[in-house]
Design an enzyme around this catalytic site. Structure first.
Site, PDB file in Angstrom:
ATOM      1  N   ASP A   1       8.968   6.327  -8.636  1.00 54.83           N
ATOM      2  CA  ASP A   1       7.566   5.929  -8.394  1.00 54.83           C
ATOM      3  C   ASP A   1       6.938   6.954  -7.454  1.00 54.83           C
ATOM      4  O   ASP A   1       7.637   7.754  -6.826  1.00 54.83           O
ATOM      5  CB  ASP A   1       7.500   4.522  -7.768  1.00 54.83           C
ATOM      6  CG  ASP A   1       6.049   4.052  -7.576  1.00 54.83           C
ATOM      7  OD1 ASP A   1       5.213   4.264  -8.480  1.00 54.83           O
ATOM      8  OD2 ASP A   1       5.736   3.509  -6.507  1.00 54.83           O
TER       9      ASP A   1
ATOM     10  N   GLY B   1      -2.933   7.702  -7.968  1.00 58.06           N
ATOM     11  CA  GLY B   1      -3.976   7.150  -8.835  1.00 58.06           C
ATOM     12  C   GLY B   1      -5.294   7.878  -8.893  1.00 58.06           C
ATOM     13  O   GLY B   1      -6.017   7.761  -9.876  1.00 58.06           O
TER      14      GLY B   1
ATOM     15  N   CYS C   1       6.237   3.348 -12.532  1.00 60.66           N
ATOM     16  CA  CYS C   1       4.906   3.731 -12.065  1.00 60.66           C
ATOM     17  C   CYS C   1       4.006   3.782 -13.289  1.00 60.66           C
ATOM     18  O   CYS C   1       4.244   4.581 -14.209  1.00 60.66           O
ATOM     19  CB  CYS C   1       4.988   5.108 -11.398  1.00 60.66           C
ATOM     20  SG  CYS C   1       3.395   5.793 -10.912  1.00 60.66           S
TER      21      CYS C   1
ATOM     22  N   CYS D   1      -0.373  -1.808 -11.681  1.00 60.37           N
ATOM     23  CA  CYS D   1       0.200  -0.796 -10.774  1.00 60.37           C
ATOM     24  C   CYS D   1       1.356  -1.483 -10.078  1.00 60.37           C
ATOM     25  O   CYS D   1       1.231  -2.633  -9.628  1.00 60.37           O
ATOM     26  CB  CYS D   1      -0.852  -0.329  -9.778  1.00 60.37           C
ATOM     27  SG  CYS D   1      -0.196   0.589  -8.357  1.00 60.37           S
TER      28      CYS D   1
END
Ligand code: DGL
Length: 281
Positions: A12, A45, A76, A190
């Site tokens: 992640d 993001g 992720c 998320c």
């Protein structure tokens, strides 16, 4: 430790993958785990998609060549949306499980037919997400779907800033509820968001079902590994690596997995040439 057990790599941008690691460890307690957080670059993001694509592919390729993973879980949504197809072509012999916003279960279970999606900007703007959404919408009737790019939310969770997390959740979920007053289902797109599930539930209301695909990811891992990890002695503690400071990862693992972990600063440091370095704005 059971060194014959398959080694699962969980990746992640930061601590979000812990919500998936927890589900994996419940489903596959005999596997061995190694966790890599690219926290020098987190949050992902709001980054440029091309830079992220190159970064994730080079980082994971390097990680796999050193660790010899048996299964990769891209825990992720953002990295999956941007790079999972590239990773599968870079590493054709490595089984890869990605994660995507749980639209399909949301469409299957929403009674009011009003569904909100909270995810990063990069995920919601990706071609992969848009394909998923179009597929779901084309096979369902009378669904109202509203997405919200939750800028800053993963970063606030990553840095354990409760006040900022709460106020961002109030702004984003408030906007979704204004657009969809009947919203009864909220997709947590998320892997950071399930870590603040109670706060999300409090802000959204108890009548809103929260969709987290972590258990579906774990089921997929079980399916891919088959009988290889069904028995044997429980594996030892996961190995932990990160590209930045270990402080948040250590604290988050203690909180979410209830275990102390040892991660050294910058413990994952691939050769500079193989990596795209963070761009300082
Ligand atoms: N936890 C990740 C996701 O599922 C990344 C969030 C971020 O780094 O912005 O999208």
């Amino acid at each position: 430790m059971n060194t014959k057990a398959p080694l699962i790599g969980v990746f992640d941008s930061g601590i979000g993958g812990l919500s998936v690691l927890r589900a994996l460890q419940e489903a596959l307690p005999h596997a061995r785990y190694t966790y890599l957080a690219d926290n020098a670059w987190a949050p992902y993001g709001e980054r440029d998609a091309d830079a992220l694509h190159a970064r994730v592919r080079s980082l994971i390729t390097h990680w796999h060549s050193a660790a010899k993973l048996d299964l990769l879980v891209v825990a992720c949504n953002t990295a999956t949306a941007i790079a999972v197809e590239g990773l599968r072509s870079d590493l054709p012999h490595l089984p890869v499980v990605g994660i995507e916003p749980a639209l399909k279960p949301a469409f299957a279970t929403s009674r009011s037919r009003s569904i909100g999606v909270l995810a990063t900007r990069a995920t919601l703007q990706s071609a992969r997400y848009l394909r998923l959404r179009d597929d779901c919408l084309s096979s369902a009737s009378t669904i109202s779907l509203q997405e919200c790019c939750a800028d800053g939310l993963a970063g606030a969770i990553e840095s354990d800033d409760h006040a900022a997390t709460r106020s961002l959740l109030e702004a984003y979920i408030g906007a979704l509820l204004r657009a969809l007053p009947d919203m009864d289902t909220l997709v947590l797109g998320c892997t950071h968001y399930p870590l603040v599930r109670n706060m999300v539930q409090d802000v959204a209301g108890m009548h809103v079902a929260l969709m987290d695909p972590a258990e579906a990811v774990a089921r997929r891992a079980v399916h891919l590994l088959g009988n290889a990890v069904k028995a044997g002695t429980p594996s030892g503690a996961p190995q932990w690596q990160c590209t930045g400071s270990p402080a948040m990862l250590t604290a988050a693992a203690r909180r979410w997995l209830r275990r102390d972990v040892a991660v050294s600063p910058g413990s994952f440091d691939p050769p500079t040439a193989s990596l795209v370095r963070p761009v300082v704005p």
